[in-house]
Each structure stands twice: as C-alpha cells, then as structure tokens.
Scaffold this motif. Structure first.
Motif, short mmCIF file in Angstrom:
data_model
loop_
_atom_site.label_atom_id
_atom_site.label_comp_id
_atom_site.label_asym_id
_atom_site.label_seq_id
_atom_site.Cartn_x
_atom_site.Cartn_y
_atom_site.Cartn_z
N LEU A 127 -0.23 -8.60 13.97
CA LEU A 127 0.15 -7.58 13.33
C LEU A 127 1.51 -7.98 12.14
N LEU A 128 1.35 -7.08 11.07
CA LEU A 128 2.24 -7.51 10.02
C LEU A 128 3.49 -7.00 9.82
N ALA A 129 3.70 -5.61 10.55
CA ALA A 129 4.75 -4.75 10.41
C ALA A 129 6.00 -5.62 11.23
N LYS A 130 7.20 -5.34 10.76
CA LYS A 130 8.53 -5.73 11.44
C LYS A 130 8.81 -5.01 12.50
N GLN B 270 -13.72 -16.98 9.13
CA GLN B 270 -13.45 -15.80 8.67
C GLN B 270 -11.76 -15.34 8.71
N ALA B 271 -11.26 -15.00 7.43
CA ALA B 271 -10.00 -14.52 7.46
C ALA B 271 -9.99 -12.92 6.94
N SER B 272 -9.50 -12.08 7.77
CA SER B 272 -9.49 -10.69 7.44
C SER B 272 -8.19 -10.08 7.26
N LEU B 273 -8.18 -9.17 6.42
CA LEU B 273 -6.84 -8.29 6.37
C LEU B 273 -7.18 -6.86 6.52
N VAL B 274 -6.75 -6.28 7.59
CA VAL B 274 -7.14 -5.07 8.07
C VAL B 274 -5.81 -4.06 7.71
N GLY B 275 -6.11 -2.91 7.09
CA GLY B 275 -4.90 -2.00 6.62
C GLY B 275 -4.93 -0.72 7.02
N GLY B 276 -4.02 -0.01 7.43
CA GLY B 276 -3.78 1.38 7.85
C GLY B 276 -2.58 2.02 8.33
N VAL B 277 -2.29 3.11 8.08
CA VAL B 277 -0.77 3.61 8.38
C VAL B 277 -0.94 4.90 9.16
N LEU B 278 -0.55 4.75 10.36
CA LEU B 278 -0.74 5.95 11.13
C LEU B 278 0.43 7.09 11.15
N LYS C 120 9.85 7.79 7.45
CA LYS C 120 10.64 6.41 7.98
C LYS C 120 9.83 6.14 9.25
N SER C 121 9.11 7.02 9.73
CA SER C 121 8.49 6.49 11.29
C SER C 121 7.11 6.25 11.43
N LYS C 122 6.41 6.43 10.11
CA LYS C 122 5.23 6.17 9.98
C LYS C 122 4.72 4.64 10.67
N GLU C 123 3.83 4.50 11.30
CA GLU C 123 3.70 3.20 11.88
C GLU C 123 2.38 2.50 11.02
N SER C 124 2.63 1.23 10.70
CA SER C 124 1.64 0.22 9.98
C SER C 124 0.96 -0.31 11.05
N LEU C 125 -0.46 -0.28 10.59
CA LEU C 125 -1.34 -0.92 11.77
C LEU C 125 -1.93 -2.28 11.01
N SER C 126 -1.28 -2.76 10.06
CA SER C 126 -1.94 -3.74 9.12
C SER C 126 -1.85 -5.03 10.08
N ARG C 127 -2.81 -5.95 9.85
CA ARG C 127 -2.77 -6.99 10.81
C ARG C 127 -3.66 -8.16 9.80
N ILE C 128 -3.58 -9.54 10.20
CA ILE C 128 -4.19 -10.65 9.75
C ILE C 128 -5.24 -11.05 11.05
N ASP C 129 -6.39 -11.17 10.71
CA ASP C 129 -7.37 -11.65 11.80
C ASP C 129 -7.84 -13.22 11.23
N LEU C 130 -7.77 -14.11 12.22
CA LEU C 130 -8.47 -15.33 12.04
C LEU C 130 -9.73 -15.25 12.97
N SER C 131 -10.72 -15.56 12.81
CA SER C 131 -11.84 -15.57 13.59
C SER C 131 -13.01 -16.50 13.51
N PHE C 132 -13.67 -16.69 14.31
CA PHE C 132 -15.26 -17.66 14.13
C PHE C 132 -16.25 -16.91 14.91
N GLY C 133 -17.44 -17.52 14.59
CA GLY C 133 -18.53 -16.92 15.24
C GLY C 133 -19.98 -17.30 14.80
N ALA C 134 -20.91 -16.78 15.17
CA ALA C 134 -22.46 -16.95 14.75
C ALA C 134 -22.78 -15.82 13.67
N ARG C 135 -23.68 -16.27 12.75
CA ARG C 135 -24.32 -15.43 11.74
C ARG C 135 -25.87 -15.68 11.94
#
Length: 224
Positions: free
Chosen positions: A38-41, A179-187, A206-221
C-alpha cells in the motif's frame, strides 16, 4: 491459495481443450499471484506505540485473474478481478481509551471491472508485452477483533487498475509472465459492525483512506 489452485486446474483443462480449437488466438487468460504494498503513509493520528502494527498491514499478498478477447492482434477488451490480503494481530495502544487493547485485523481489498488491453508480440512469437487498464469497483473489508469481540468494517469505492506485463511464450498456447500493477481508489465511507451494532461512518477530506497500492506478480497465461 486454494482459490488460485482451483483456477489453475480449471484453466489447464481449458488449455488442453483449446489445443484442438481455432487457429486464431483471440482469447488470453492470465492468472497472477505475488506481493503488494500500500502506498499511503501511516496517519499522524496513529499513536507512536502503534505505528509498527499499522505499518505491518500495508504489505501483503495479491492474486487475480484477467480474461481478454482481442478484436485484433493488438487490441482487446475483457474483465479483471484481483484481491489484496493482509493481516496482523497483537497489542494496540488506543489513544481514546488511554490504554492498550488486544487487536486483530484481516483486511481484503477486492477489485473487479471491465478492461481494455493492448499487446505487442515479437516476430518470433516468443516474447510479449501487454498493457491493461481496468475501471470498476474496489471493495474494502476488515474482519477483525477488539479484545476478543469480532468487528467488521466494510466499504467500497470507484477503483482503477493499470498493468504492464511481460510474457515469455513457452509454446503457442501457454506462456509464463511477470506483471507490475498500480491499483487506485479512495475510501470515502464505510460501515462498522461491532457488538451487534452497525454504524455508517462518513469520512471528511482529511480522513479519507487511500487504497492505492503497487502489485508485483507472476503467473501463467493461456492463449487460444
């Protein structure tokens, strides 16, 4: 992991049947798993004694599945689903109570939505680059406990998911990828259920919660 194993078995079955399918590879299904951050401090409102507890919840695991239909060699559309999970338990200093409490958190972020994708495949068909943008619903769930009493925090918001991936084609139908992913959203609001009482909480700017994150993943296609 059991969900991911089931998906892999299901897709392996589809893959075997697809060997006898059409020549054009219009469908691409990707199964991923990996690490998330997660990216939020950590908020300044969190007591110093509890910052390590909260920081531990900002990293976890992700898994998901992407399904795309390519209307041309380069462009496609489809659906994306992924989940982020983190958990922690221990003691937490509650500044409102002025004392330490027993705490457990089991957090899940769920994204689902339609996607658009573009891809490039090398002339020898061994290497591929895939870029995907998805917009949809990003849900938040915390199944936790406070001093042994269960609570549930639930909310949702508009979310986005931007992916950049590399595929190595083992053969015409099957590839391994990273795969590298950037997921974003604010609760902006959520409901809390505790001791048989449910309350909706509206968050100010001031209290809204960021759900933003970076995913690093691997898998099958699977291509068919």
């Amino acid at each position: 992991m059991r969900k991911l194993t089931f998906l892999l078995l299901l897709l392996a079955s589809i893959y075997c049947n697809a060997q006898q399918g059409a020549k054009n590879q219009n469908f691409r299904i990707a199964v991923n798993a990996g690490f998330s951050q997660l990216l939020a401090k950590t908020s300044n409102s969190v007591p110093a004694q509890s910052k390590n507890y909260v920081s531990a919840l900002k990293s976890g695991a992700n898994y998901g599945i992407d399904a795309s239909y390519f209307i041309s060699k380069e462009w496609g559309f489809g659906m994306k689903f992924n989940q982020f999970k983190s958990s922690n338990s221990g003691t937490y200093y509650d500044s409102n109570l002025g004392s330490t409490v027993s705490m457990a958190d089991h957090i899940t972020h769920t994204f689902i939505g339609p996607s658009a994708a573009t891809r490039y495949v090398s002339p020898n068909n061994k290497h591929g680059l895939v870029f995907t943008l998805a917009l949809g619903y990003l849900g938040y769930l915390n199944d936790g406990a406070l001093n042994g009493t269960s609570f549930k925090i639930k909310g949702g918001t508009f979310g986005s998911d931007l992916d950049a991936g590399y595929d190595y084609h083992v053969n015409k139908r099957f590839a391994l990828g990273v795969q590298a992913s950037l997921v974003g959203g604010v609760l902006k609001s959520y409901t809390v259920t505790y001791a048989n009482t449910t309350q909706k909480i509206e968050l100010d700017e001031k209290s809204k919660e960021s759900l933003s994150r970076i995913d690093l993943s691997f898998g099958a296609r699977f291509n068919f």
